[in-house]
Every structure is written in structure tokens, then in C-alpha cells.
Design an enzyme around this catalytic site. Structure first.
Site, PDB file in Angstrom:
ATOM      1  N   ASP A  74     -18.241   1.008  -4.248  1.00 19.60           N
ATOM      2  CA  ASP A  74     -17.318   0.582  -5.307  1.00 19.60           C
ATOM      3  C   ASP A  74     -16.487  -0.614  -4.826  1.00 19.60           C
ATOM      4  OD1 ASP A  74     -16.230   2.697  -3.579  1.00 19.60           O
ATOM      5  OD2 ASP A  74     -14.382   2.474  -4.734  1.00 19.60           O
ATOM      6  N   GLU A 136     -14.109   5.015  -3.345  1.00 22.41           N
ATOM      7  CA  GLU A 136     -13.330   4.955  -2.100  1.00 22.41           C
ATOM      8  C   GLU A 136     -12.001   4.274  -2.331  1.00 22.41           C
ATOM      9  OE1 GLU A 136     -11.838   3.231   1.694  1.00 22.41           O
ATOM     10  OE2 GLU A 136     -12.430   2.174  -0.122  1.00 22.41           O
TER      11      GLU A 136
HETATM   12 ZN   LIG Z   1     -13.345  -0.885   1.704  1.00 24.39          ZN
END
Ligand SMILES: [Zn+2]
Length: 392
Positions: A74, A136
């Protein structure tokens, strides 16, 4: 597809798939699986809702202890950022590759995917596992099942390299973080009659003062001079509440975070914070039956604290050719989760965190080449059992 794509070709394609945090990620997962499938076993780990998938891509025998290469797929959003070029079209200018995620951390993902043919050709005795998470950037939310799957492999991996941007320097430690959002609910009323109302802003102001005192205690507490600052920090990022001077506010929201140093008594700090939250809630409830304090944990990841003299740190240093002592980083990563699962973990990847999350994010062609070279050395080593080349 058996054609071997270059790192830059793969990075161009990865950048063209926006894969922004907190959204369905099937596009980027489908592309990565397509690139990897001719050379590796691709395991999909969907979340419960079925709208996010982590990938565990393996070359070599699961029964032997291997090497984990970890990344998130991401990227942060680009809204409001003054980009010179299209953030979702790789733009090469003077040896720099511009695009969202080039540093954080699609550059590393591209290097790893481009290295899969070499890993496969090595017919490894030491398997290579590529662990790719999602979400994340909103607090390591998409790594839990993936880390569990890695830890549950028939042979526990010997080392994990998290390819977050460190300029290809080996990093061994970072602080842990926990974030909270608290919402105070009171009772509204006329400001001339505050005794009949419950002021939610006042409740959070008292809580904020207590947290500030705790922050002072932490500053005077445990120290680790590997970090700047060398103590745990407790930071209040926002307080919102109230709308007019003549109305008692019945709602207020505050967000705050703790960044803890490895080896300090973080559970004790968390207990202190819980006690303050319980106290604030009890004080509200004592004033009106509908008054309350709601607490959400926004994100949490553990600190990373691999020993400076760990043989795994020396091994990664040999892979990179960087023989400086392993350093620490100010930002958090999924590395703490792998370390908590019992896998010695280092952070090392191309790019610079200072370029991440901003307009005109870029990674250097030289940085990608250095990462490609590290992975080529790894492909050569994995021909042999890791016991032969990770030594104390
Ligand atoms: Zn990162």
C-alpha cells in the site's frame, strides 16, 4: 509469462496501480501474483471481509529455515500534494524515478520481484519467502495474519529483511508505537447552567493534563541513546470539541500516541494510561448516566531491538557491502512484528524515508541497482543451507 521483467519495468507497473492504503487491493495483488507465479509458489491470505489480500511468495523448500523479504504494497494518498508529474506514472528524470511509492516501498518490491527468476534458478537449499502486506500505512493493520503465517512455516525463518527505505543501510532498531482516539460524551446545556450539564471538553482537558505529566515522567525515565530523543514520548496530536461559547459541549475527541523505546517497561506505561482512561470515564459517569468515555486503539506495533552484534545483522551487512555498525531509525515498520514472532529482523531497503509520503517521491536508479545487487548476492548464497553462511 516467462519473460523476465526488469526492476524498472516492474516498478513502472506497480506505480501505475495506485494501491492506496485502506482500499481494496486486488489489482496490485493480481499483478504481483502474475509476475511471481512462473518462478515461485504464491499463497494468498485474504482478510475476513475478502477485500484485502496479503501474499506469501516462496521459492525453495518450506521444510528448511529460510530468509524472509518483507514489504507492504500500500501507498499513502496524493490528495492536495503539488506533484510535478503524474504520481501514478513512473517518470524518470536524471537518474531519479518519480512516482508514489517509489521510496516507500514499491522500489524494494520491484527489486524483489525482478530477483525471483534468479532465486528460482538457484534451486535454493535455503528458501526465500517474500511477505507482502497491505494497510501498513495506517498502523501495520494488514500484517498480523501474514506474520503468523510466516512464523507457522514448517521451518521458522532465520532472518527477515524489511525493505523500508534506509538508503540500503542496515538498521536494527526502532521505537514501538501505540495510537489512541478517545471520545468523551457529556451532556449539553446552557453555559449559564453548567451545573446541569457535563462538559466533555473539560473532561478531555483533565485527561490531557494527566498525559502531559506522564510524558514528563517518561522524559525523566529509561534512556537509550541509540534513539533521538533517547526516551519514550507521549504526544497529543489533536483535541476537538465544542462549537459555541454559550453552550456546554457534550462531545470532544482527542488523539494521542505513545512511542516507546525497546527494553523499557512499556506494559507499565500502558497500565498507567489505562488507569487514566478509566479514571476519566468514571469521572464522567459520576456526573450523568449518559456520560461516557469511548476508547479506540488506532494502531500498535512493537519496537524493534535486534542486537548490534547479532550474526543476522552482520549477514545483511555483508549482503549490502555496508560494513558500518547497524543503526536505528526514527520511523516504525512491520519489523517489530516479525521480531516479536521470534524471527531476527533487520530493516534495509532502497530510497529515503524523508522522500516518502510527499509530492515528487523518488528513488534513485543507483539505489535500485544497489538493492538488485544485494538480492543477486542473496540468490548466490541460498544455493547452500543458511547454516553455512549465517555464522556468529
Ligand atoms: Zn513504508
Amino acid at each position: 509469462m516467462n519473460k523476465q521483467a526488469s526492476t524498472e519495468e516492474i516498478l513502472g507497473k506497480l506505480v501505475s496501480i495506485p494501491s492506496i492504503t485502506d482500499r481494496a487491493n486486488e489489482d496490485v495483488v493480481a499483478y504481483i501474483a502474475h509476475v511471481a507465479a512462473p518462478f515461485a509458489r504464491v499463497r494468498r491470505l485474504p482478510n475476513a471481509a475478502g477485500d484485502r489480500t496479503a501474499l506469501l511468495i516462496s521459492v525453495g523448500p518450506d521444510e528448511r529455515p529460510g530468509i524472509v523479504l518483507s514489504a507492504h504494497t500500500d501507498v499513502v494518498a496524493v490528495a492536495g500534494q503539488p506533484w510535478t508529474s503524474d504520481p501514478f506514472a513512473l517518470d524518470v528524470r536524471e537518474g531519479r524515478l518519480y512516482g508514489r511509492g517509489t521510496s516507500d516501498m514499491k522500489g524494494f518490491v520491484a527489486c524483489v520481484l525482478a530477483a525471483l527468476p534468479a532465486f528460482a534458478a538457484a534451486q535454493p537449499q535455503t528458501p526465500v519467502h517474500v511477505a507482502l502486506s497491505y494497510d501498513e500505512e495506517i498502523g501495520c493493520k494488514g500484517a498480523g495474519d501474514l506474520v503468523a503465517a510466516v512464523a507457522a512455516l514448517p521451518a521458522r525463518p532465520l532472518v527477515c529483511i524489511v525493505g523500508e527505505p534506509t538508503g540500503m543501510k542496515v538498521k536494527r532498531a526502532h521505537k514501538g508505537k501505540t495510537g489512541w482516539r478517545v471520545t468523551a460524551r457529556g451532556r449539553t446545556g446552557h453555559s449559564a447552567l453548567p451545573h446541569l450539564a457535563v462538559n466533555a471538553v473539560t473532561a478531555l482537558a483533565r485527561l490531557a493534563a494527566g498525559l502531559a505529566d506522564l510524558a514528563d515522567d517518561l522524559k525523566a525515565g529509561a534512556r537509550d541513546h541509540a534513539f533521538d530523543p533517547p526516551y519514550a514520548t507521549l504526544h497529543i496530536g489533536s483535541i476537538h470539541g465544542g462549537g459555541a461559547l454559550n453552550v456546554v459541549p457534550d462531545r470532544a475527541v482527542m488523539e494521542f500516541e505513545l512511542r516507546s523505546i525497546p527494553g523499557s517497561d512499556t506494559p507499565a506505561v500502558l497500565r498507567s494510561i489505562d488507569a487514566m482512561l478509566d479514571g476519566a470515564r468514571a469521572a464522567l459517569k459520576a456526573q450523568a448516566p449518559e456520560a461516557d468515555l469511548m476508547v479506540e486503539e488506532l494502531s500498535a506495533y512493537p519496537a524493534l531491538a535486534t542486537a548490534a552484534d547479532a550474526p543476522e545483522a552482520a549477514m545483511v551487512a555483508r549482503l549490502t557491502g555496508d560494513n558500518a555498525p547497524p543503526g536505528t531509525i526514527a520511523f516504525g515498520t512491520e519489523a517489530g512484528l516479525y521480531a516479536e514472532a521470534g524471527i531476527p529482523t533487520l530493516v534495509c531497503g532502497p530510497g529515503d524515508i524523508a522522500r516518502a509520503h510527499k509530492a515528487d517521491e523518488w528513488v534513485g536508479r543507483d539505489e535500485l541497482a544497489a538493492c538488485d545487487a544485494m538480492l543477486a548476492r542473496l540468490a548466490d548464497l541460498v544455493r547452500r543451507p543458511a547454516a553455512d553462511w549465517i555464522t556468529a
